[in-house]
Design a protein around this motif. Structure first.
Motif, PDB file in Angstrom:
ATOM      1  N   LEU A 459      43.759  49.002  27.687  1.00  0.00           N
ATOM      2  CA  LEU A 459      45.067  48.517  27.087  1.00  0.00           C
ATOM      3  C   LEU A 459      45.234  48.072  26.032  1.00  0.00           C
ATOM      4  CD1 LEU A 459      45.619  45.319  29.439  1.00  0.00           C
ATOM      5  CD2 LEU A 459      46.957  47.471  29.406  1.00  0.00           C
ATOM      6  N   VAL A 460      43.859  48.028  25.240  1.00  0.00           N
ATOM      7  CA  VAL A 460      43.688  47.979  23.348  1.00  0.00           C
ATOM      8  C   VAL A 460      45.397  47.507  22.909  1.00  0.00           C
ATOM      9  CG1 VAL A 460      42.459  50.003  23.103  1.00  0.00           C
ATOM     10  CG2 VAL A 460      44.570  50.319  23.365  1.00  0.00           C
ATOM     11  N   GLY A 461      45.046  46.050  23.418  1.00  0.00           N
ATOM     12  CA  GLY A 461      46.166  45.401  22.316  1.00  0.00           C
ATOM     13  C   GLY A 461      47.738  45.370  22.939  1.00  0.00           C
ATOM     14  N   LYS A 462      48.197  46.281  24.406  1.00  0.00           N
ATOM     15  CA  LYS A 462      49.376  46.572  24.943  1.00  0.00           C
ATOM     16  C   LYS A 462      49.626  45.176  25.863  1.00  0.00           C
ATOM     17  CE  LYS A 462      48.612  50.767  26.199  1.00  0.00           C
ATOM     18  NZ  LYS A 462      48.413  51.144  25.161  1.00  0.00           N
ATOM     19  N   GLU A 463      50.376  45.095  26.412  1.00  0.00           N
ATOM     20  CA  GLU A 463      50.919  43.923  27.491  1.00  0.00           C
ATOM     21  C   GLU A 463      51.025  44.774  28.581  1.00  0.00           C
ATOM     22  OE1 GLU A 463      54.102  40.311  29.275  1.00  0.00           O
ATOM     23  OE2 GLU A 463      54.053  41.317  26.474  1.00  0.00           O
ATOM     24  N   ALA A 464      50.472  44.170  29.713  1.00  0.00           N
ATOM     25  CA  ALA A 464      50.736  45.133  31.434  1.00  0.00           C
ATOM     26  C   ALA A 464      51.456  44.319  31.877  1.00  0.00           C
ATOM     27  CB  ALA A 464      48.959  44.368  31.838  1.00  0.00           C
ATOM     28  N   GLY A 562      56.659  52.515  24.149  1.00  0.00           N
ATOM     29  CA  GLY A 562      55.066  53.288  24.820  1.00  0.00           C
ATOM     30  C   GLY A 562      53.647  52.940  23.957  1.00  0.00           C
ATOM     31  N   ARG A 563      54.589  52.011  22.616  1.00  0.00           N
ATOM     32  CA  ARG A 563      53.234  51.230  22.093  1.00  0.00           C
ATOM     33  C   ARG A 563      52.745  50.320  22.094  1.00  0.00           C
ATOM     34  NH1 ARG A 563      52.475  48.068  17.196  1.00  0.00           N
ATOM     35  NH2 ARG A 563      54.856  47.304  17.622  1.00  0.00           N
ATOM     36  N   SER A 564      53.357  48.875  23.057  1.00  0.00           N
ATOM     37  CA  SER A 564      53.674  47.953  23.352  1.00  0.00           C
ATOM     38  C   SER A 564      53.214  47.455  24.735  1.00  0.00           C
ATOM     39  CB  SER A 564      54.467  46.783  22.750  1.00  0.00           C
ATOM     40  OG  SER A 564      54.242  47.113  21.456  1.00  0.00           O
ATOM     41  N   TYR A 565      53.000  48.742  25.443  1.00  0.00           N
ATOM     42  CA  TYR A 565      53.391  48.009  27.245  1.00  0.00           C
ATOM     43  C   TYR A 565      52.657  49.146  28.394  1.00  0.00           C
ATOM     44  CZ  TYR A 565      56.902  44.356  25.972  1.00  0.00           C
ATOM     45  OH  TYR A 565      57.226  43.444  25.055  1.00  0.00           O
ATOM     46  N   CYS A 566      52.070  48.534  28.902  1.00  0.00           N
ATOM     47  CA  CYS A 566      51.788  49.075  29.985  1.00  0.00           C
ATOM     48  C   CYS A 566      51.642  49.071  31.264  1.00  0.00           C
ATOM     49  CB  CYS A 566      50.346  49.547  30.486  1.00  0.00           C
ATOM     50  SG  CYS A 566      49.631  50.625  29.200  1.00  0.00           S
ATOM     51  N   VAL A 567      52.121  49.779  33.011  1.00  0.00           N
ATOM     52  CA  VAL A 567      52.624  49.090  34.071  1.00  0.00           C
ATOM     53  C   VAL A 567      51.294  48.957  34.900  1.00  0.00           C
ATOM     54  CG1 VAL A 567      53.053  49.926  36.292  1.00  0.00           C
ATOM     55  CG2 VAL A 567      54.779  50.306  33.981  1.00  0.00           C
ATOM     56  N   SER A 568      50.964  47.367  34.674  1.00  0.00           N
ATOM     57  CA  SER A 568      49.847  46.786  35.460  1.00  0.00           C
ATOM     58  C   SER A 568      49.477  47.906  36.265  1.00  0.00           C
ATOM     59  CB  SER A 568      50.444  45.294  35.761  1.00  0.00           C
ATOM     60  OG  SER A 568      50.777  45.200  36.533  1.00  0.00           O
ATOM     61  N   GLU A 569      49.777  48.042  37.544  1.00  0.00           N
ATOM     62  CA  GLU A 569      49.953  48.557  38.900  1.00  0.00           C
ATOM     63  C   GLU A 569      49.297  49.686  38.321  1.00  0.00           C
ATOM     64  OE1 GLU A 569      53.150  46.370  40.158  1.00  0.00           O
ATOM     65  OE2 GLU A 569      52.759  47.695  38.519  1.00  0.00           O
ATOM     66  N   LYS A 570      49.459  50.947  37.540  1.00  0.00           N
ATOM     67  CA  LYS A 570      49.122  52.088  37.710  1.00  0.00           C
ATOM     68  C   LYS A 570      47.235  51.697  36.680  1.00  0.00           C
ATOM     69  CE  LYS A 570      50.645  56.311  34.539  1.00  0.00           C
ATOM     70  NZ  LYS A 570      51.846  56.775  33.599  1.00  0.00           N
ATOM     71  N   VAL A 571      47.683  50.712  35.762  1.00  0.00           N
ATOM     72  CA  VAL A 571      46.224  50.844  35.649  1.00  0.00           C
ATOM     73  C   VAL A 571      45.370  50.212  36.484  1.00  0.00           C
ATOM     74  CG1 VAL A 571      45.203  48.873  33.219  1.00  0.00           C
ATOM     75  CG2 VAL A 571      47.261  50.017  32.933  1.00  0.00           C
ATOM     76  N   GLU A 572      45.553  49.511  37.675  1.00  0.00           N
ATOM     77  CA  GLU A 572      45.086  48.865  38.610  1.00  0.00           C
ATOM     78  C   GLU A 572      44.328  50.861  38.877  1.00  0.00           C
ATOM     79  OE1 GLU A 572      43.594  46.405  38.721  1.00  0.00           O
ATOM     80  OE2 GLU A 572      44.320  45.881  36.421  1.00  0.00           O
ATOM     81  N   SER A 573      45.263  51.258  39.349  1.00  0.00           N
ATOM     82  CA  SER A 573      45.031  52.390  40.184  1.00  0.00           C
ATOM     83  C   SER A 573      43.989  53.384  39.067  1.00  0.00           C
ATOM     84  CB  SER A 573      46.883  52.931  40.500  1.00  0.00           C
ATOM     85  OG  SER A 573      45.920  54.327  40.911  1.00  0.00           O
ATOM     86  N   LEU A 574      44.654  53.713  37.869  1.00  0.00           N
ATOM     87  CA  LEU A 574      43.575  54.336  37.543  1.00  0.00           C
ATOM     88  C   LEU A 574      42.546  54.005  37.136  1.00  0.00           C
ATOM     89  CD1 LEU A 574      45.948  55.249  34.322  1.00  0.00           C
ATOM     90  CD2 LEU A 574      44.908  56.714  35.743  1.00  0.00           C
ATOM     91  N   ILE A 575      42.341  52.732  37.136  1.00  0.00           N
ATOM     92  CA  ILE A 575      40.670  51.996  37.123  1.00  0.00           C
ATOM     93  C   ILE A 575      40.221  52.492  38.213  1.00  0.00           C
ATOM     94  CG2 ILE A 575      39.605  49.678  37.676  1.00  0.00           C
ATOM     95  CD1 ILE A 575      41.256  48.923  35.209  1.00  0.00           C
ATOM     96  N   GLN A 576      40.408  52.268  39.340  1.00  0.00           N
ATOM     97  CA  GLN A 576      40.019  52.772  40.622  1.00  0.00           C
ATOM     98  C   GLN A 576      39.477  54.270  40.571  1.00  0.00           C
ATOM     99  OE1 GLN A 576      38.797  51.187  42.874  1.00  0.00           O
ATOM    100  NE2 GLN A 576      39.894  48.797  42.152  1.00  0.00           N
ATOM    101  N   SER A 577      41.084  54.678  39.965  1.00  0.00           N
ATOM    102  CA  SER A 577      40.792  56.217  40.994  1.00  0.00           C
ATOM    103  C   SER A 577      39.429  57.414  39.493  1.00  0.00           C
ATOM    104  CB  SER A 577      42.110  57.260  40.510  1.00  0.00           C
ATOM    105  OG  SER A 577      42.571  56.942  39.440  1.00  0.00           O
TER     106      SER A 577
END
Length: 700
Positions: A459-464, A562-577
């Motif tokens: 995330l480096v500072g972004k909000e999920a 794009g600078r401040s936010y991420c999609v939490s489900e996408k982040v969790e999916s990437l951690i796994q994949s």
């Protein structure tokens, strides 16, 4: 030197300390002046007390005069204590303001500039309190003590003109010697700072390269270079401290000489009765105040000599930051159909591995642009390249052909010496830096790891945010920007009736208000200070002239998401994949000391793919620390996430070229030598065919 040092130091601190700090500082100055005002009257009160005692006055009168002396002494002590407390608080505000603003200027610079200077250089500069120390009450003391000095001379002149001449002579000699010593300290302080910065670079490079030197070379070279710089620093510091010690000694000598000279000069007055015993005691008590103007002015010279080197480097940081702010903003066109990123007849040249023009590398010889031979230069000339929406391009070539330089030009880390770089129809150099970084994504072999867990590093500072709330957040951002811009445009529009200067003043005032706080981060404007002059209002006025508030709000919202936010489900999916689930909840250590090179590459990929709203992706030497199986696994993930997107691949792993890209561009000697599809170049280009053959044989 005094005028320049005073003006530059005070002006720099004025721009870098909050209003609260300046108020506290000014109040402390008032207390200092009050303290010196009481110090001026105390000897006169003591004279009156002594004269009353020696002349046989009544006990009531003597008691009253003694009480006055006591009240003045206590008052002076209280004022001095309060002034010290407030001055310390103001100094803390100054240190805090200077550090945070200098740090903001530092991280706002181009990363390539920071690399050229070295992080050690900046650390050494940021952790010094020299400039805040210049807010000591030396200047107010100097001004007030001159007035006080003239008053004392008038009082003493009534008793004996010879005393006045003796005082002036002693002050003139003292000040002349201090000026000479200040020049010595100025030169020594600058040399000491330069040596200390080189020493910091050696320490940093030595720590980073300690294992290399121990395993492949001789670590003794680290000690010998460090010892040489330490000896030089001690030698230079000895000169600086000797100048300070000599100044202090001169002050003591001048005070003693003044006492002897004034007593001798007053003997005739005592014998004739023109000077009373009380007057003589007053004169002796006034001796420190008589010499105070010379000492205060001398201290200003010494302060300036002490701070001159640091001040120069702080101003250098400020200038480098200013250079990153465009003269006029340009915004990318989200609907651009011709090219997402385009290079037009680009030319660029620089010295490879050069730390700084005319500078010196910690472990290398001195290098100057004037002394550079053609073999040491990396040149790019006449390159034109266009990446259309949805296309994928591979940029290939032998090492040293300029591929990394092109990437720096595409990301805004370097500026071309000729030609232009355009992104979505706008000049890249004029697009605010946060927008550049929001829309241009990079997956690099150089991966910075922060001391956080794996989610924090992705995330480096972004909000999920949950996927269900994404559209609502985008709408909220767009509405917030539109409201701020509409209000600003309406107020500035009314002011423009009175002229452009009036509009700039109104715009500058409005930008300080709360409703404009969301505009500064996305435009790359400083958060903790303001740009000098009319630069900020001019930038905003040019935007209001060229774009509608609705257009700006849409672009700002897209970049801010794009600078401040991420999609939490996408982040969790990437951690796994990408295979990072075993690192969840575990701190990775400073600079990623607790993870392997392969895990570092996986984090870099997840961080890149988690980014939202990017329009152009640069893939720079992916999978450098991965085995063949992991490379195949992650390249498939990368392919799935970039299908139909605009990407540029730079790699020596040629198996990724047909997998991820449709077009291949080959660089040779700083120019584009050939371009086409993988199949075409493999059949028609000898360089590409030989590279493919060599790579295939290695894989087998």
């Amino acid at each position: 030197m005094v005028k320049e040092g005073l003006m530059v130091a005070i002006e720099y601190m004025r721009r870098n300390m909050a209003r609260k700090g300046w108020i506290i500082y000014l109040v402390s100055e008032c207390f200092f002046i009050g303290r010196f005002l009481l110090a001026f009257f105390i000897p006169l009160a003591q004279k009156a007390l002594i004269d009353a005692t020696t002349e046989g006055a009544s006990m009531e009168l003597i008691s009253a005069k003694a009480l006055v002396c006591l009240i003045l002494a206590v008052g002076m002590g209280v004022l001095f204590m309060l002034s010290i407390q407030l001055s310390t608080t103001a100094n803390g505000e100054a240190v805090s303001g200077l550090l945070i603003r200098a740090f903001e200027r530092l991280i706002g610079q181009r990363y390539s500039d920071i690399q050229k200077k070295g992080a050690g250089w900046y650390r050494s500069i940021l952790y010094t309190d020299v400039l805040p120390e210049m807010l000591a009450p030396t200047y107010s003391i100097a001004v007030f003590s001159v007035v006080q000095f003239i008053s004392i001379l008038i009082i003493v002149g009534r008793w004996s003109l010879s005393l006045v001449y003796a005082i002036l002579a002693i002050c003139a000699v003292y000040l002349s010697l201090v000026l000479l010593l200040a020049k010595i300290r100025d030169s020594a302080s600058k040399r000491e700072l330069d040596v200390r910065l080189k020493e910091a670079a050696i320490l940093e490079e030595g720590i980073d390269a300690a294992r290399v030197f121990s395993r492949f070379g001789r670590k003794e070279v680290l000690f010998s270079k460090l010892q040489a710089h330490i000896k030089l620093r001690i030698k230079v510091r000895r000169v600086a401290r000797l100048a300070v010690a000599t100044t202090d000694s001169l002050w003591e000598i001048a005070s003693s000489l003044a006492m002897v000279a004034l007593v001798l000069a007053s003997l005739a007055g005592l014998r004739s009765g023109a000077i009373s015993t009380g007057a003589l005691v007053t004169i002796i008590a006034y001796i420190p105040q008589m010499l105070l103007p010379s000492k205060a002015i001398g201290d200003i010279f010494m302060f300036e000599a002490w701070a001159s080197g640091v001040k120069k480097h702080y101003m250098d940081i400020e200038k480098r930051y200013q250079d990153t702010i465009p003269l006029a903003f340009d915004l990318p066109n989200s609907g651009a159909e011709d090219a997402v990123l385009e290079l037009r007849d680009i030319g660029f040249s620089y010295v490879k591995d050069e730390k700084e023009k005319g500078g010196e590398s910690s472990f290398g010889a001195e290098t100057s642009l004037r002394e550079t031979t053609p073999e040491k230069r990396v040149n790019i000339s006449g390159i034109s390249l266009s990446c259309s929406p949805g296309t994928s391009t591979a940029l290939l070539g032998l090492s040293g052909e300029g591929k990394s330089t092109l990437i720096k030009l595409m990301t805004g880390e370097e500026l071309p010496s000729s030609g232009e770089v355009r992104f979505c129809g706008a000049f890249l150099r004029d697009i605010p830096a946060p927008m550049q970084r929001s829309f241009i994504n990079v997956y690099s072999q150089d991966t910075e790891i922060v001391d956080d867990d794996v989610r924090g590093n992705i995330l480096v500072g972004k909000e999920a945010l949950s996927g269900a709330g994404i559209e609502a957040k985008k709408a909220s951002l767009r509405m917030g920007f539109e409201e701020s811009l509409d209000k600003l445009a309406a107020i500035v529009g009314k002011a423009r009736i009175k002229g452009e200067i009036a509009a700039q003043k109104v715009c500058a005032r409005e930008l300080e208000k709360a409703y404009c706080t969301n505009l500064r981060p996305i435009l790359g404007l400083p958060l903790f200070f303001r740009l000098p002059g009319n630069q900020e209002p001019s930038l905003f006025l040019s935007l209001l002239d060229r774009y509608s508030t609705r257009e700006m709000a849409a672009i700002f919202a897209e970049a801010e998401f794009g600078r401040s936010y991420c999609v939490s489900e996408k982040v969790e999916s990437l951690i796994q994949s990408v295979g990072l689930s075993h690192l969840v909840g575990r701190t990775l250590g400073q600079r990623g000391g607790g993870i392997s090179g392969g895990e570092r590459q996986r984090i870099a990929l997840a961080r890149c793919l988690a980014k939202e709203n990017w329009k152009f992706l640069i893939i720079d030497e992916p999978f450098t620390s991965l085995d063949a199986l992991a490379e195949e696994e992650l390249s498939g993930i990368l392919q799935d996430h970039t299908k139909g997107r605009t990407i540029l691949l730079v790699t020596h792993k040629l198996n990724l070229v047909p997998l991820l890209t449709e077009r291949v561009v080959i660089m040779k000697e700083g120019a584009i030598a050939a371009q086409g599809s993988h199949r075409e170049l493999k059949a028609t280009n000898s360089l590409y065919a030989s590279l493919w053959k060599a790579f295939s044989s290695q894989r087998q």
